[in-house]
Motif scaffolding. Sequence first.
Motif, mmCIF file in Angstrom:
data_model
loop_
_atom_site.group_PDB
_atom_site.id
_atom_site.type_symbol
_atom_site.label_atom_id
_atom_site.label_comp_id
_atom_site.label_asym_id
_atom_site.label_seq_id
_atom_site.Cartn_x
_atom_site.Cartn_y
_atom_site.Cartn_z
ATOM 1 N N SER A 7 0.794 -1.230 0.000
ATOM 2 C CA SER A 7 0.000 0.000 0.000
ATOM 3 C C SER A 7 0.828 1.283 0.000
ATOM 4 N N PRO A 8 1.889 1.446 0.799
ATOM 5 C CA PRO A 8 2.661 2.697 0.678
ATOM 6 C C PRO A 8 3.266 2.908 -0.717
ATOM 7 N N PRO A 9 3.851 1.887 -1.349
ATOM 8 C CA PRO A 9 4.338 2.109 -2.718
ATOM 9 C C PRO A 9 3.219 2.485 -3.699
ATOM 10 N N MET A 10 1.997 1.964 -3.481
ATOM 11 C CA MET A 10 0.870 2.363 -4.344
ATOM 12 C C MET A 10 0.589 3.857 -4.183
ATOM 13 N N LEU A 11 0.629 4.343 -2.939
ATOM 14 C CA LEU A 11 0.378 5.761 -2.689
ATOM 15 C C LEU A 11 1.484 6.614 -3.296
ATOM 16 N N TYR A 12 2.717 6.185 -3.132
ATOM 17 C CA TYR A 12 3.857 6.899 -3.729
ATOM 18 C C TYR A 12 3.704 6.903 -5.253
ATOM 19 N N GLY A 13 3.327 5.780 -5.808
ATOM 20 C CA GLY A 13 3.149 5.682 -7.258
ATOM 21 C C GLY A 13 2.087 6.637 -7.769
ATOM 22 N N LEU A 62 2.952 9.423 -10.478
ATOM 23 C CA LEU A 62 2.216 9.477 -11.743
ATOM 24 C C LEU A 62 1.546 10.830 -11.938
ATOM 25 N N GLY A 63 0.868 11.302 -10.899
ATOM 26 C CA GLY A 63 0.152 12.564 -11.009
ATOM 27 C C GLY A 63 1.070 13.747 -11.233
ATOM 28 N N MET A 64 2.142 13.825 -10.450
ATOM 29 C CA MET A 64 3.015 14.999 -10.507
ATOM 30 C C MET A 64 4.004 14.961 -11.672
ATOM 31 N N TRP A 104 -4.179 17.728 -9.389
ATOM 32 C CA TRP A 104 -5.439 16.994 -9.215
ATOM 33 C C TRP A 104 -5.247 15.496 -9.442
ATOM 34 N N ALA A 105 -4.542 15.121 -10.481
ATOM 35 C CA ALA A 105 -4.306 13.693 -10.744
ATOM 36 C C ALA A 105 -3.539 13.065 -9.589
ATOM 37 N N ALA A 106 -2.574 13.806 -9.045
ATOM 38 C CA ALA A 106 -1.777 13.275 -7.937
ATOM 39 C C ALA A 106 -2.635 13.043 -6.696
ATOM 40 N N ILE A 107 -3.405 14.033 -6.299
ATOM 41 C CA ILE A 107 -4.163 13.884 -5.054
ATOM 42 C C ILE A 107 -5.339 12.918 -5.211
ATOM 43 N N LEU A 108 -5.998 12.949 -6.359
ATOM 44 C CA LEU A 108 -7.107 12.009 -6.563
ATOM 45 C C LEU A 108 -6.603 10.576 -6.666
ATOM 46 N N GLY A 109 -5.480 10.370 -7.351
ATOM 47 C CA GLY A 109 -4.893 9.032 -7.404
ATOM 48 C C GLY A 109 -4.464 8.552 -6.030
ATOM 49 N N TYR A 110 -3.868 9.433 -5.260
ATOM 50 C CA TYR A 110 -3.452 9.146 -3.887
ATOM 51 C C TYR A 110 -4.656 8.760 -3.034
ATOM 52 N N HIS A 111 -5.731 9.523 -3.144
ATOM 53 C CA HIS A 111 -6.934 9.227 -2.363
ATOM 54 C C HIS A 111 -7.612 7.940 -2.830
#
Length: 190
Positions: free
Chosen positions: A37-43, A47-49, A56-63
């Motif tokens: 799960s942490p690597p998924m959040l980092y990913g 990807l977003g940034m 928006w892509a970064a925070i929505l993907g993170y969430h």
Amino acid sequence: MARPPTDRSQPAKRSDSVTKKRPSQDNPSFSFIVTLSPPMLYGAIILGMYIFQSGWAAILGYHLAIIATLLMDRQFVKDEQILQRLLNGWRPLLGTAAILFCSVSGGLIYLLWPTIRLEGLEMSTALDTVGLAGWPILAFAAYYSLVNPWLEEVYWRGWYPRRNGWAPLADFFFAGYHVFVLVLFVDQVW
């Protein structure tokens, strides 16, 4: 005084609190989710940034990664006291003071920008680079202020430390993902 005879053919029963295991101890696939799960959040942030160049892509993907991880934990989903535990410890006076203090952080960043920014990077350019110039920054700030703290608290202060069994690791991973964002805007000395 003589002790009553004991039946040694059956193991002694222990209370539930002593024998209760973390879900990851019983289920190897769940352990895999906790580990991944942490690597998924980092990913999602990377990807977003870096790929989509979008805040928006970064925070929505993170969430979405946080929500997907939480939904994979059946025990967490069945827990009816999630909101109660999230609000446990809330102190209105301290909370209000924290909100007021944090609300000035945008102004503080604006004032410190000439000192902390990457050399030659203007704030408008930095925001435009990730699609947040103009009105989108207002919507982003509202979303980031109202939604992000709840999801991060549930995941980083609640779910992750309880599932991996070691809170400092959650703190390390939580702090670490911010580096991927800050390195785009802030001088590395900071």
